[in-house]
Design a protein around this motif. Structure first.
Motif, PDB file in Angstrom:
ATOM      1  N   PHE A  27      44.911  13.536-124.550  1.00 58.38           N
ATOM      2  CA  PHE A  27      44.274  14.753-125.047  1.00 58.38           C
ATOM      3  C   PHE A  27      45.249  15.670-125.782  1.00 58.38           C
ATOM      4  CE2 PHE A  27      41.374  13.494-121.569  1.00 58.38           C
ATOM      5  CZ  PHE A  27      40.216  13.380-122.322  1.00 58.38           C
ATOM      6  N   GLY A  34      40.210  -1.957-122.333  1.00 56.81           N
ATOM      7  CA  GLY A  34      40.854  -2.249-121.057  1.00 56.81           C
ATOM      8  C   GLY A  34      41.638  -1.083-120.502  1.00 56.81           C
ATOM      9  N   ALA A  35      42.436  -1.385-119.468  1.00 55.60           N
ATOM     10  CA  ALA A  35      43.233  -0.357-118.795  1.00 55.60           C
ATOM     11  C   ALA A  35      44.427  -1.024-118.139  1.00 55.60           C
ATOM     12  CB  ALA A  35      42.388   0.368-117.747  1.00 55.60           C
ATOM     13  N   MET A  93      46.771  -0.976-114.710  1.00 53.83           N
ATOM     14  CA  MET A  93      46.773  -0.509-113.326  1.00 53.83           C
ATOM     15  C   MET A  93      48.115  -0.825-112.678  1.00 53.83           C
ATOM     16  SD  MET A  93      42.965  -1.523-112.028  1.00 53.83           S
ATOM     17  CE  MET A  93      43.018  -0.399-110.633  1.00 53.83           C
ATOM     18  N   ARG A  94      48.278  -0.304-111.456  1.00 60.40           N
ATOM     19  CA  ARG A  94      49.505  -0.522-110.690  1.00 60.40           C
ATOM     20  C   ARG A  94      49.853  -2.014-110.615  1.00 60.40           C
ATOM     21  NH1 ARG A  94      51.677   2.680-106.560  1.00 60.40           N
ATOM     22  NH2 ARG A  94      50.743   4.375-107.742  1.00 60.40           N
ATOM     23  N   VAL A 110      43.829  -4.865-117.068  1.00 63.78           N
ATOM     24  CA  VAL A 110      42.510  -5.258-116.560  1.00 63.78           C
ATOM     25  C   VAL A 110      41.456  -4.898-117.604  1.00 63.78           C
ATOM     26  CG1 VAL A 110      43.101  -4.952-114.118  1.00 63.78           C
ATOM     27  CG2 VAL A 110      42.101  -3.056-115.379  1.00 63.78           C
ATOM     28  N   LEU A 137      47.721  12.023-112.571  1.00 62.56           N
ATOM     29  CA  LEU A 137      46.338  11.552-112.578  1.00 62.56           C
ATOM     30  C   LEU A 137      46.293  10.043-112.812  1.00 62.56           C
ATOM     31  CD1 LEU A 137      43.518  12.741-112.093  1.00 62.56           C
ATOM     32  CD2 LEU A 137      43.246  12.866-114.570  1.00 62.56           C
ATOM     33  N   ARG A 138      46.589   9.600-114.022  1.00 65.05           N
ATOM     34  CA  ARG A 138      46.771   8.176-114.339  1.00 65.05           C
ATOM     35  C   ARG A 138      47.737   8.127-115.523  1.00 65.05           C
ATOM     36  NH1 ARG A 138      41.512   9.126-114.537  1.00 65.05           N
ATOM     37  NH2 ARG A 138      41.577   9.058-116.809  1.00 65.05           N
ATOM     38  N   ARG A 188      49.625  -3.792-115.034  1.00 70.66           N
ATOM     39  CA  ARG A 188      48.643  -4.860-114.780  1.00 70.66           C
ATOM     40  C   ARG A 188      47.412  -4.600-115.640  1.00 70.66           C
ATOM     41  NH1 ARG A 188      44.760  -5.022-110.298  1.00 70.66           N
ATOM     42  NH2 ARG A 188      45.888  -3.200-109.550  1.00 70.66           N
ATOM     43  N   GLU A 208      43.736   4.677-122.570  1.00 72.56           N
ATOM     44  CA  GLU A 208      43.048   5.868-122.063  1.00 72.56           C
ATOM     45  C   GLU A 208      42.249   6.544-123.177  1.00 72.56           C
ATOM     46  OE1 GLU A 208      42.565   7.464-119.231  1.00 72.56           O
ATOM     47  OE2 GLU A 208      43.692   6.176-117.867  1.00 72.56           O
TER      48      GLU A 208
END
Lengths: 93, 238
Positions: B65, B100-101, B103-104, B148, B57-58, B146, B94
């Motif tokens: 969880f 933030g997050a 990414m690829r 963001v 998923l990510r 990365r 998450e």
């Protein structure tokens, strides 16, 4: 209650760099598809949701997106409930 | 001697190195399986690197969880220090414990090599044995590194000096603002993409990462976040 076929589209937010989309676009250009532009790559999820109504199935699916299926920082999502409810236990068409 | 819980998720692969690095720094470090809900009186919690749940998923989206994460969130609320390294950083983002997050990488390649970072904040439980402005060489090993965040969050990170490590010279994954690590507003939760546990002894090519673990043993490591005061934009330990 019926089981609804729900399709969820999760896309990287338009304002963010999508390196996967760019790589696919470059590959398309290399194959001669010069007309392709603004390629973006996302995810498509298909699931079955049991709910009393089509509307309720959509509400539940959106909640699933908020909690797990999409990251609110980086992604946008849309939900489509594309099949009318059918009795529980019968196979999806 | 601090009690350091290293959480093991299915797919963690830096857990043993992280445990070793914490023990080498003098900590009483032990594993906690992700299904456990008891951190066993941990002073410090570390979420190690790896590929929890296969990055499905990510990265980090499913691990957040895991049953243990409720205890980690509770530890965080009580002001306890939490460090996320690489996949651990992704899990903390998450989980909403860090802003933030990740990414690829912009270049799409998985990058595994040493990088240069600058210590931008030396007032966290994991960087207090470094000097602000110091430059380190530590390895990265990630495909989704990365960083963001939206403009509002970035402005807050800058205003509160929440960027902990920043890439110097080469920005390997095109992180916004060259960010390699951040902390939360209370400064007790820190996430970093590079792997300090892989560079903590001369035999590993250098020991620039060792002080991350030595910092945990420092006096302020378990100091409540409320004891850290901001004066004129600088955070002081009291």
């Amino acid at each position: 209650m019926g089981a609804f076929r729900v399709e969820i589209r999760v896309m990287p937010r338009a304002s963010l760099l999508d390196p996967q989309g760019q790589a696919v676009e470059h590959a398309l250009h290399a194959l001669g598809f010069a007309e392709a532009a603004n390629v973006r790559v996302g995810k498509h999820l298909v699931l079955e949701v049991t709910a009393p109504t089509k509307e309720e199935a959509a509400v539940r699916a959106r909640t699933m997106c908020d909690r797990l299926l999409a990251n609110p920082v980086t992604e946008d999502f849309s939900v489509a409930v594309d099949t009318a409810g059918r009795p529980e236990g019968s196979p999806l068409g | 001697m601090k009690r350091v819980a290293v959480v093991v998720f299915p797919g963690s692969n830096c857990d043993a190195d992280t445990l070793d690095a914490a023990q080498a720094a003098g900590s009483d470090a032990y594993y906690v399986w992700h299904r456990d809900t008891d951190l066993q009186q941990a002073d410090v919690v570390v979420l190690p690197g790896g590929f929890s749940y296969g990055d499905y998923l990510r990265s980090g989206a499913i691990a957040r969880f895991s049953p243990v994460m409720a205890a980690v969130a509770e530890h965080t609320r009580a002001g306890g220090p939490v460090l996320g390294i690489c996949n651990g950083f992704q899990i903390l983002c998450e989980a909403g414990l860090l802003p933030g997050a990740l990414m690829r990488n912009a270049g799409l390649k998985f990058l595994s090599r040493p990088v240069r970072v600058r210590v931008e904040a030396a007032d966290t439980p994991f960087t207090c044995r470094y000097e602000r402005g110091e430059e380190l060489v530590v390895p990265i090993a990630h495909g989704d590194g990365r960083y963001v965040a939206d403009q509002k969050t970035l402005a807050e990170l800058r205003a509160n000096a929440q960027v902990v490590w920043r890439y110097v010279g080469d920005n390997p994954n095109s992180s916004v603002d060259g960010i390699a690590g951040v902390c939360n507003a209370a400064r007790n939760v820190v996430g970093i993409m590079p792997h300090p546990e892989r560079r903590n002894a001369p035999a590993l090519g250098g020991q620039d990462g060792a002080r991350v673990f030595l910092s945990m043993e420092a006096r302020n490591a378990t100091q409540p976040a409320s004891d850290v005061r901001a004066v004129g934009g600088r955070h002081l330990r009291v």
